[in-house]
Scaffold this motif. Sequence first.
Motif, PDB file in Angstrom:
ATOM      1  N   VAL A 188     -44.934  -7.758  39.102  1.00 56.28           N
ATOM      2  CA  VAL A 188     -43.903  -8.134  38.129  1.00 56.28           C
ATOM      3  C   VAL A 188     -42.831  -7.052  38.042  1.00 56.28           C
ATOM      4  CG1 VAL A 188     -43.471  -8.537  35.674  1.00 56.28           C
ATOM      5  CG2 VAL A 188     -45.399  -9.635  36.798  1.00 56.28           C
ATOM      6  N   SER A 189     -43.259  -5.785  37.965  1.00 56.95           N
ATOM      7  CA  SER A 189     -42.267  -4.707  37.854  1.00 56.95           C
ATOM      8  C   SER A 189     -41.428  -4.606  39.124  1.00 56.95           C
ATOM      9  CB  SER A 189     -42.947  -3.369  37.557  1.00 56.95           C
ATOM     10  OG  SER A 189     -43.777  -2.990  38.640  1.00 56.95           O
ATOM     11  N   GLY A 190     -42.020  -4.873  40.270  1.00 57.19           N
ATOM     12  CA  GLY A 190     -41.253  -4.873  41.514  1.00 57.19           C
ATOM     13  C   GLY A 190     -40.199  -5.967  41.519  1.00 57.19           C
ATOM     14  N   ALA A 191     -40.569  -7.134  41.021  1.00 54.74           N
ATOM     15  CA  ALA A 191     -39.609  -8.239  40.962  1.00 54.74           C
ATOM     16  C   ALA A 191     -38.476  -7.928  39.994  1.00 54.74           C
ATOM     17  CB  ALA A 191     -40.320  -9.523  40.543  1.00 54.74           C
ATOM     18  N   ILE A 192     -38.808  -7.339  38.856  1.00 55.95           N
ATOM     19  CA  ILE A 192     -37.779  -6.978  37.868  1.00 55.95           C
ATOM     20  C   ILE A 192     -36.850  -5.909  38.444  1.00 55.95           C
ATOM     21  CG2 ILE A 192     -37.387  -5.869  35.627  1.00 55.95           C
ATOM     22  CD1 ILE A 192     -39.922  -7.305  34.656  1.00 55.95           C
ATOM     23  N   ALA A 193     -37.448  -4.904  39.094  1.00 53.52           N
ATOM     24  CA  ALA A 193     -36.631  -3.834  39.680  1.00 53.52           C
ATOM     25  C   ALA A 193     -35.723  -4.390  40.770  1.00 53.52           C
ATOM     26  CB  ALA A 193     -37.533  -2.744  40.247  1.00 53.52           C
ATOM     27  N   SER A 194     -36.236  -5.301  41.563  1.00 51.34           N
ATOM     28  CA  SER A 194     -35.441  -5.888  42.632  1.00 51.34           C
ATOM     29  C   SER A 194     -34.259  -6.668  42.067  1.00 51.34           C
ATOM     30  CB  SER A 194     -36.316  -6.804  43.482  1.00 51.34           C
ATOM     31  OG  SER A 194     -35.558  -7.500  44.424  1.00 51.34           O
ATOM     32  N   ARG A 195     -34.498  -7.455  41.038  1.00 48.83           N
ATOM     33  CA  ARG A 195     -33.409  -8.226  40.421  1.00 48.83           C
ATOM     34  C   ARG A 195     -32.395  -7.318  39.745  1.00 48.83           C
ATOM     35  NH1 ARG A 195     -34.792 -14.064  38.463  1.00 48.83           N
ATOM     36  NH2 ARG A 195     -36.286 -14.660  40.056  1.00 48.83           N
ATOM     37  N   THR A 196     -32.892  -6.259  39.097  1.00 49.00           N
ATOM     38  CA  THR A 196     -31.980  -5.323  38.429  1.00 49.00           C
ATOM     39  C   THR A 196     -31.093  -4.626  39.445  1.00 49.00           C
ATOM     40  OG1 THR A 196     -33.601  -4.963  36.677  1.00 49.00           O
ATOM     41  CG2 THR A 196     -31.862  -3.322  36.899  1.00 49.00           C
ATOM     42  N   LEU A 197     -31.687  -4.153  40.526  1.00 46.63           N
ATOM     43  CA  LEU A 197     -30.893  -3.499  41.569  1.00 46.63           C
ATOM     44  C   LEU A 197     -29.904  -4.478  42.198  1.00 46.63           C
ATOM     45  CD1 LEU A 197     -33.487  -1.209  43.347  1.00 46.63           C
ATOM     46  CD2 LEU A 197     -31.559  -0.516  41.931  1.00 46.63           C
ATOM     47  N   GLY A 198     -30.322  -5.708  42.369  1.00 48.64           N
ATOM     48  CA  GLY A 198     -29.408  -6.721  42.904  1.00 48.64           C
ATOM     49  C   GLY A 198     -28.234  -6.965  41.979  1.00 48.64           C
ATOM     50  N   PHE A 199     -28.512  -7.014  40.687  1.00 50.14           N
ATOM     51  CA  PHE A 199     -27.441  -7.221  39.704  1.00 50.14           C
ATOM     52  C   PHE A 199     -26.499  -6.030  39.680  1.00 50.14           C
ATOM     53  CE2 PHE A 199     -25.792  -6.572  35.401  1.00 50.14           C
ATOM     54  CZ  PHE A 199     -25.072  -7.735  35.250  1.00 50.14           C
ATOM     55  N   VAL A 200     -27.042  -4.817  39.640  1.00 51.62           N
ATOM     56  CA  VAL A 200     -26.212  -3.606  39.600  1.00 51.62           C
ATOM     57  C   VAL A 200     -25.382  -3.511  40.882  1.00 51.62           C
ATOM     58  CG1 VAL A 200     -26.271  -1.080  39.602  1.00 51.62           C
ATOM     59  CG2 VAL A 200     -27.696  -2.366  38.001  1.00 51.62           C
ATOM     60  N   GLY A 201     -26.007  -3.774  42.018  1.00 49.05           N
ATOM     61  CA  GLY A 201     -25.281  -3.744  43.283  1.00 49.05           C
ATOM     62  C   GLY A 201     -24.170  -4.779  43.320  1.00 49.05           C
ATOM     63  N   GLY A 202     -24.437  -5.944  42.809  1.00 47.78           N
ATOM     64  CA  GLY A 202     -23.413  -6.987  42.750  1.00 47.78           C
ATOM     65  C   GLY A 202     -22.264  -6.601  41.835  1.00 47.78           C
ATOM     66  N   PHE A 203     -22.584  -5.982  40.711  1.00 51.13           N
ATOM     67  CA  PHE A 203     -21.547  -5.560  39.767  1.00 51.13           C
ATOM     68  C   PHE A 203     -20.684  -4.462  40.376  1.00 51.13           C
ATOM     69  CE2 PHE A 203     -20.050  -2.883  36.260  1.00 51.13           C
ATOM     70  CZ  PHE A 203     -19.307  -3.816  35.576  1.00 51.13           C
ATOM     71  N   VAL A 204     -21.310  -3.492  41.022  1.00 55.66           N
ATOM     72  CA  VAL A 204     -20.558  -2.406  41.663  1.00 55.66           C
ATOM     73  C   VAL A 204     -19.662  -2.982  42.764  1.00 55.66           C
ATOM     74  CG1 VAL A 204     -20.767  -0.342  43.107  1.00 55.66           C
ATOM     75  CG2 VAL A 204     -22.187  -0.587  41.071  1.00 55.66           C
ATOM     76  N   GLY A 205     -20.191  -3.907  43.545  1.00 58.41           N
ATOM     77  CA  GLY A 205     -19.385  -4.556  44.577  1.00 58.41           C
ATOM     78  C   GLY A 205     -18.195  -5.289  43.984  1.00 58.41           C
TER      79      GLY A 205
END
Length: 86
Positions: free
Chosen positions: A22-39
């Motif tokens: 669960v924590s891996g999935a949350i971390a993956s989604r969070t990093l995806g969101f942050v990466g998308g926002f920075v992009g």
Amino acid sequence: GQYVDLNKFVSQEFLAERLKGVSGAIASRTLGFVGGFVGFVVEVFFVIFAILVPLTLLTFAVVGELTDFAQMLQPNPDGTGGAARC
């Protein structure tokens, strides 16, 4: 009937494994969101840059031409030159 061994589901190993997933999935989604926002921010910066730089250069070119034109219309101190008189 059938019996289910609940000890398997409440064991620390099972819970730790589930939490890791669960924590891996949350971390993956969070990093995806942050990466998308920075992009997105980077893209907006480049779009604004791509719009403003040519407009700024065009403005300087037009102002330079208008200044040259205005100076051409001004008479010289000796009274010669300036705008053509009809």
